[in-house]
Design an enzyme around this catalytic site. Structure first.
Site, PDB file in Angstrom:
ATOM      1  N   TRP A  99     -33.534 -25.632 -45.562  1.00 33.03           N
ATOM      2  CA  TRP A  99     -34.552 -26.356 -44.784  1.00 33.03           C
ATOM      3  C   TRP A  99     -33.962 -26.858 -43.481  1.00 33.03           C
ATOM      4  CZ3 TRP A  99     -38.853 -24.682 -46.262  1.00 33.03           C
ATOM      5  CH2 TRP A  99     -39.128 -24.465 -47.609  1.00 33.03           C
ATOM      6  N   ASP A 166     -35.887 -35.330 -42.736  1.00 30.96           N
ATOM      7  CA  ASP A 166     -36.807 -34.603 -43.610  1.00 30.96           C
ATOM      8  C   ASP A 166     -36.601 -35.168 -45.016  1.00 30.96           C
ATOM      9  OD1 ASP A 166     -38.084 -32.827 -45.302  1.00 30.96           O
ATOM     10  OD2 ASP A 166     -37.151 -31.021 -44.491  1.00 30.96           O
ATOM     11  N   LYS A 190     -43.980 -32.460 -53.193  1.00 28.98           N
ATOM     12  CA  LYS A 190     -42.846 -32.664 -54.092  1.00 28.98           C
ATOM     13  C   LYS A 190     -42.982 -33.975 -54.878  1.00 28.98           C
ATOM     14  CE  LYS A 190     -41.172 -29.026 -52.048  1.00 28.98           C
ATOM     15  NZ  LYS A 190     -40.471 -29.037 -50.780  1.00 28.98           N
TER      16      LYS A 190
HETATM   17  C1  LIG Z   1     -40.399 -27.984 -49.568  1.00 30.88           C
HETATM   18  C2  LIG Z   1     -39.592 -28.454 -48.426  1.00 30.88           C
HETATM   19  C3  LIG Z   1     -39.935 -28.161 -47.089  1.00 30.88           C
HETATM   20  C4  LIG Z   1     -41.093 -27.267 -46.726  1.00 30.88           C
HETATM   21  O1  LIG Z   1     -42.279 -27.935 -46.859  1.00 30.88           O
HETATM   22  P1  LIG Z   1     -43.660 -27.217 -46.457  1.00 30.88           P
HETATM   23  O2  LIG Z   1     -44.622 -28.332 -46.648  1.00 30.88           O
HETATM   24  O3  LIG Z   1     -43.839 -26.071 -47.394  1.00 30.88           O
HETATM   25  O4  LIG Z   1     -43.559 -26.754 -45.062  1.00 30.88           O
HETATM   26  C5  LIG Z   1     -39.164 -28.689 -46.087  1.00 30.88           C
HETATM   27  N1  LIG Z   1     -38.096 -29.462 -46.357  1.00 30.88           N
HETATM   28  C6  LIG Z   1     -37.724 -29.757 -47.626  1.00 30.88           C
HETATM   29  C7  LIG Z   1     -36.536 -30.638 -47.857  1.00 30.88           C
HETATM   30  C8  LIG Z   1     -38.467 -29.266 -48.688  1.00 30.88           C
HETATM   31  O5  LIG Z   1     -38.109 -29.562 -49.946  1.00 30.88           O
END
Ligand SMILES: *Cc1c(COP(=O)(O)O)cnc(C)c1O
Length: 355
Positions: A99, A166, A190
């Protein structure tokens, strides 16, 4: 048979969220209308939006001077929106996994990118330390929880420049000192709500410093000014998120949640370390409490397929590791009961006994 949901994302949500959202899909608060068929400008929906924002502030103890946004596009759109809005000359990144790499790739479209440290040399099984954050960067970007590799940055870093995080897969999993961050963002799928909603916690005074024109929808200022209602927000997802936020509050907030998450992770890591067949993939001090990655020790590697079949036959769902790590991954998000961890441990022990 009972199913134990260890999916990494979309992933387990509290029954409270599912039940209340299901009810509101049929009838929102006795209005006779579905939450899916009311105007986002209606008083009922504005109340939902306001309460969700207020619970973000309350649960995360967000100080004054920040806005909470509910947008579409996933965390992945934020990879581009962030540099679009914040990168004048240079952005700094900590590269801790897939990511992070995707965020780095997008930032390169907008200016210079300084990757201050990377753990790619060891397939991202640790979090780099001892790096220096350049003071001339516009911001420093980290991924606090590396969903794929099972590593996590659990302390709030001190950064000399704006800190951007993030937190897709560890938001609400433990207390965070929001004041150390300029932006925290993540996809909801998540730990919060169904896929399709993105949360952004942003400090209001960091905007307006780039020269490029920014499309209206990609400009954070638009969404701050319009309270995430410039266009139609992901209404149903926000309703579901509100239920999870209420559930978090009813269950003692994120301090309590953090304790429960620690207890779950400790149990499972202890078993991984004890069991003769398995080993963890992430370095101990960087182990994630949300995504627990493990493989079979080299001498038992050929048993991985058999263990997967066995675990599946016992109701374990979503434990296959990401293809870039292999083995197994148990995601232990907020909504996962400790009994699910105990059930997985029983399966691991039963498999060990028969081998
Ligand atoms: C799942 C995830 C993403 C991607 O998220 P989307 O909503 O599918 O774009 C980005 N960063 C992390 C840490 C993730 O776990």
């Amino acid at each position: 048979m009972k199913k134990y949901n260890f999916y990494a994302g979309p992933s387990i949500l509290p029954p409270y969220t599912l039940e209340n959202t299901a009810k509101a899909v049929l009838d929102l608060n006795g209005t006779g209308l579905s939450v899916m068929e009311i105007s986002h400008r209606s008083k009922d929906f504005i109340a939902i939006m306001d309460e969700a924002g207020a619970l973000f502030v309350e649960l995360l103890d967000i100080p004054d001077g920040y806005s909470v946004l509910f947008l579409g596009g996933g965390a992945s759109l934020q990879f581009a929106m962030l540099p679009f809005n914040l990168l004048n000359k240079k952005a700094a990144f900590l590269n801790t996994g897939a990511w992070s790499k995707k965020a780095i790739k997008e930032a390169k479209l907008f200016g210079e990118v300084d990757v201050v440290a990377s753990s790619e040399d060891k397939n991202f099984n640790y979090v780099p330390k001892g790096y220096t954050i350049p003071t001339d960067a516009d911001y420093f970007h980290i991924t606090t929880n590396n969903t794929i590799y099972g590593t996590e940055i659990r302390n709030d870093l001190d950064s000399p420049v704006l800190l951007v995080a993030d937190m897709s897969s560890d938001i609400f999993s433990r207390p965070v000192d929001i004041s150390k961050y300029a932006v925290i963002y993540g996809g909801a799928q998540k730990n919060l709500a169904p896929a399709g909603m993105t949360f952004v916690i942003i400090k209001n005074d960091i905007l307006g410093n780039v020269d490029r024109p920014i499309p209206t929808m990609l400009n954070y200022q638009t969404h701050i000014d319009k309270g995430s209602m410039f266009n139609t927000p992901p209404c149903l997802n926000i309703y579901a998120a509100l239920q999870t936020l209420r559930w978090l509050k009813k269950n003692g907030g994120i301090t309590e949640m953090g304790k429960k998450n620690d207890a779950k992770a400790d149990l499972l890591y202890n078993e991984i370390d004890r069991n003769k067949l398995f080993e963890g993939t992430a370095q101990h001090e960087d182990r994630s409490i949300m995504n627990i990655c493990f493989v079979m020790k080299d001498e038992f590697k050929e048993l991985e397929g058999e263990f997967f079949e066995f675990a599946t036959s016992k109701g374990m769902i979503g434990i296959k590791g990401h293809r870039s790590v292999g083995g197994f991954r148990a995601s232990t998000y907020n909504a996962l009961p400790i009994d699910s961890v105990k059930a997985l441990i029983e399966v691991m022990q039963a498999f060990e006994e028969s081998h």
